[in-house]
Design a protein around this motif. Structure first.
Motif, PDB file in Angstrom:
ATOM      1  N   ALA A  92      16.600  19.286  52.068  1.00  0.00           N
ATOM      2  CA  ALA A  92      15.995  17.200  51.843  1.00  0.00           C
ATOM      3  C   ALA A  92      15.272  16.490  52.169  1.00  0.00           C
ATOM      4  CB  ALA A  92      16.432  17.117  54.120  1.00  0.00           C
TER       5      ALA A  92
ATOM      6  N   ASP B  64      21.208  11.455  50.140  1.00  0.00           N
ATOM      7  CA  ASP B  64      20.950  10.010  51.085  1.00  0.00           C
ATOM      8  C   ASP B  64      20.032   9.731  52.061  1.00  0.00           C
ATOM      9  OD1 ASP B  64      22.411   7.699  52.754  1.00  0.00           O
ATOM     10  OD2 ASP B  64      23.728   7.580  51.003  1.00  0.00           O
ATOM     11  N   SER B  65      19.687   8.668  52.707  1.00  0.00           N
ATOM     12  CA  SER B  65      18.778   8.244  53.243  1.00  0.00           C
ATOM     13  C   SER B  65      19.115   8.456  54.711  1.00  0.00           C
ATOM     14  CB  SER B  65      17.750   6.865  53.314  1.00  0.00           C
ATOM     15  OG  SER B  65      18.848   5.726  52.947  1.00  0.00           O
ATOM     16  N   LEU B  66      20.494   7.771  54.449  1.00  0.00           N
ATOM     17  CA  LEU B  66      20.812   8.173  55.708  1.00  0.00           C
ATOM     18  C   LEU B  66      21.252   9.172  56.511  1.00  0.00           C
ATOM     19  CD1 LEU B  66      22.346   6.401  58.171  1.00  0.00           C
ATOM     20  CD2 LEU B  66      24.481   5.981  57.131  1.00  0.00           C
TER      21      LEU B  66
ATOM     22  N   ILE C  49      19.733  11.589  55.469  1.00  0.00           N
ATOM     23  CA  ILE C  49      18.490  11.943  56.410  1.00  0.00           C
ATOM     24  C   ILE C  49      18.196  11.387  57.254  1.00  0.00           C
ATOM     25  CG2 ILE C  49      15.801  12.386  55.494  1.00  0.00           C
ATOM     26  CD1 ILE C  49      16.098  12.307  53.242  1.00  0.00           C
ATOM     27  N   ARG C  50      18.222  10.622  57.770  1.00  0.00           N
ATOM     28  CA  ARG C  50      18.158   9.938  59.744  1.00  0.00           C
ATOM     29  C   ARG C  50      18.711  11.058  60.148  1.00  0.00           C
ATOM     30  NH1 ARG C  50      17.989   4.921  56.789  1.00  0.00           N
ATOM     31  NH2 ARG C  50      19.849   4.491  57.477  1.00  0.00           N
TER      32      ARG C  50
ATOM     33  N   GLY D 265      13.992  14.315  47.583  1.00  0.00           N
ATOM     34  CA  GLY D 265      14.570  13.028  47.097  1.00  0.00           C
ATOM     35  C   GLY D 265      15.634  12.585  46.669  1.00  0.00           C
ATOM     36  N   THR D 266      16.525  13.416  46.943  1.00  0.00           N
ATOM     37  CA  THR D 266      17.763  13.444  46.539  1.00  0.00           C
ATOM     38  C   THR D 266      19.119  12.647  46.915  1.00  0.00           C
ATOM     39  OG1 THR D 266      18.337  15.251  45.487  1.00  0.00           O
ATOM     40  CG2 THR D 266      17.739  14.268  44.170  1.00  0.00           C
TER      41      THR D 266
END
Length: 411
Positions: free
Chosen positions: A33, A39-41, A43-44, A36-37
């Protein structure tokens, strides 16, 4: 995320009695994770899932990883976390599938082969476990892998291989106390008391407050006919672990040898009562492990562990139970109460609030939530909780009594 290794301390020797069998250790090793590639969602969700796992809410962790799968279907961190959660819930086959999925995505993922080895131990397959630990070592020089291999070799009575593995673990991590203690146990088993004492002292010097290690050192002194040296360690161990059957029994033995029979009889009686409850724990644990989908078995195990005084272990059993029926408010209320007794007020509050989200009129949850708030110094919140208790249960005299004390203790 931080990769986690499931450690499986073996409960076959006396000094491990009272230890949890599912201790989790986190190492600061970068997962996928962080690239940096991702999806930000996703990761959350991953962060929330890891938090849920560490809070013992394993079924929530699994649901969150399901959400991740819809966004990032090939995220190895998510499958690794699924493996941890399934293992905590005793779904060993599902845990194995999850770790295998991790390796299919990232063959060098740190900890995956190690945890597969732990699962093999749990399912009584030591040869498979050895193979998994060796594969982990081919990729990552983990001292824990050497430690687990050493134990397997010791159980297989391959003393030279066990000694090699334990020494490799110590070389890799000079503060790995369990390796010193296992090596000490190996020498004790061989009758080499001098070396057993040497390594036990080294381990205890690193963790001087470890009660299990103090008990183990005492057991060496007792076996070496030195009850006077064993006595202070035994007294400390049973004071800190009042559920420890073998500790009470050995303390009684030491007192007998020191010519103090009246005191010895007191501890013999405690040991006898503990043995009865301990046998019940073993029975319910075996039943629950064999039938992990039966909620009543986990509740019985949790209640028996509580009876023995092992509240943290009881919480673990109830966590499995609540995963089977997340909306059973009575089970969740008992779990929250156990969290308080185990010193985890934050988790207890979370469980009480979940109950009240489901049923705002659950008076017992309001009452217990008030106790949790009061213990954490949130007196106004406690007042509101007890007022709500009386709203839904006007006959609750204890809520009235507690409310009456708040003006005296509130700042």
């Amino acid at each position: 995320m931080k990769n986690s290794y499931l450690l499986f301390p073996v409960l076959l020797v006396a000094f491990w009695i009272g230890c949890q069998s599912d201790d989790v250790r986190s190492d600061a090793v970068g997962g996928q994770a962080g690239s940096g590639t991702i999806d930000s969602l996703a990761i959350r969700y991953l962060i929330r899932a890891e938090m849920a796992y560490h809070q013992g809410v394993h079924y929530v962790a699994l649901m969150l990883t399901d959400s991740i799968d819809m966004i990032e279907p090939d995220l190895p961190d998510a499958y690794f976390l699924r493996g941890l959660a399934y293992s905590a819930l005793r779904r060993y086959r599902m845990a194995e599938i999850s770790y295998q999925r991790v390796l299919s995505i990232e063959p060098n993922y740190e900890g995956a082969w190690y945890n597969l080895g732990g699962l093999a131990l749990r399912t009584n397959n030591p040869s498979k476990a050895l193979s998994c630990f060796k594969k982990e070592l081919e990729r990552h020089k983990s001292p824990q892998s050497y430690l687990q291999m050493g134990w397997i070799y010791m159980e297989l009575e391959e003393a030279d291989s066990a000694q090699w593995a334990f020494k490799k673990a110590i070389k890799a991590d000079k503060n790995l106390t369990s390796a010193y203690m296992r090596l000490s146990e190996l020498y004790k088993k061989e009758g080499n008391q001098a070396k057993a004492l040497k390594f036990a002292r080294k381990g205890l010097n690193i963790e001087p407050n470890n009660l299990n290690y103090q008990y183990y050192l005492a057991s060496i002194y007792l076996e070496d006919e030195k009850p006077e040296k064993a006595l202070p360690y035994l007294e400390t161990a049973v004071e800190g672990m009042p559920w420890h059957y073998q500790g009470h029994h050995d303390l009684a033995q030491a007192l007998i040898r020191l010519g103090r029979p009246d005191e010895a009889n007191y501890y013999f009686k405690i040991a006898d009562s503990l043995k009865i409850i301990l046998d019940k724990v073993v029975y319910w644990q075996n039943m629950a492990e064999a039938n992990p989908d039966q909620i009543g078995l986990w509740i019985n195990l949790g209640n028996t562990l509580h009876e023995l005084g092992r509240n943290a272990d009881a919480v673990n059993a109830y966590n499995v139970a609540i995963s089977l029926d997340p909306i059973d408010m009575d089970v969740r209320n008992n779990l929250a109460n156990l969290c308080i007794m185990a010193g985890d007020t934050v988790s207890a509050m979370s469980h009480y609030l979940t109950i009240l989200d489901l049923d705002p009129g659950y008076a017992d949850a309001w009452f217990n939530l008030g106790i949790a708030y009061a213990e954490s110094g949130q007196y106004e919140a406690a007042r509101n909780a007890w007022l709500n208790t009386l709203k839904y249960d006007p006959t609750n005299e204890m809520a009235e009594e507690y409310l009456a004390t708040l003006p005296e203790v509130s700042p």
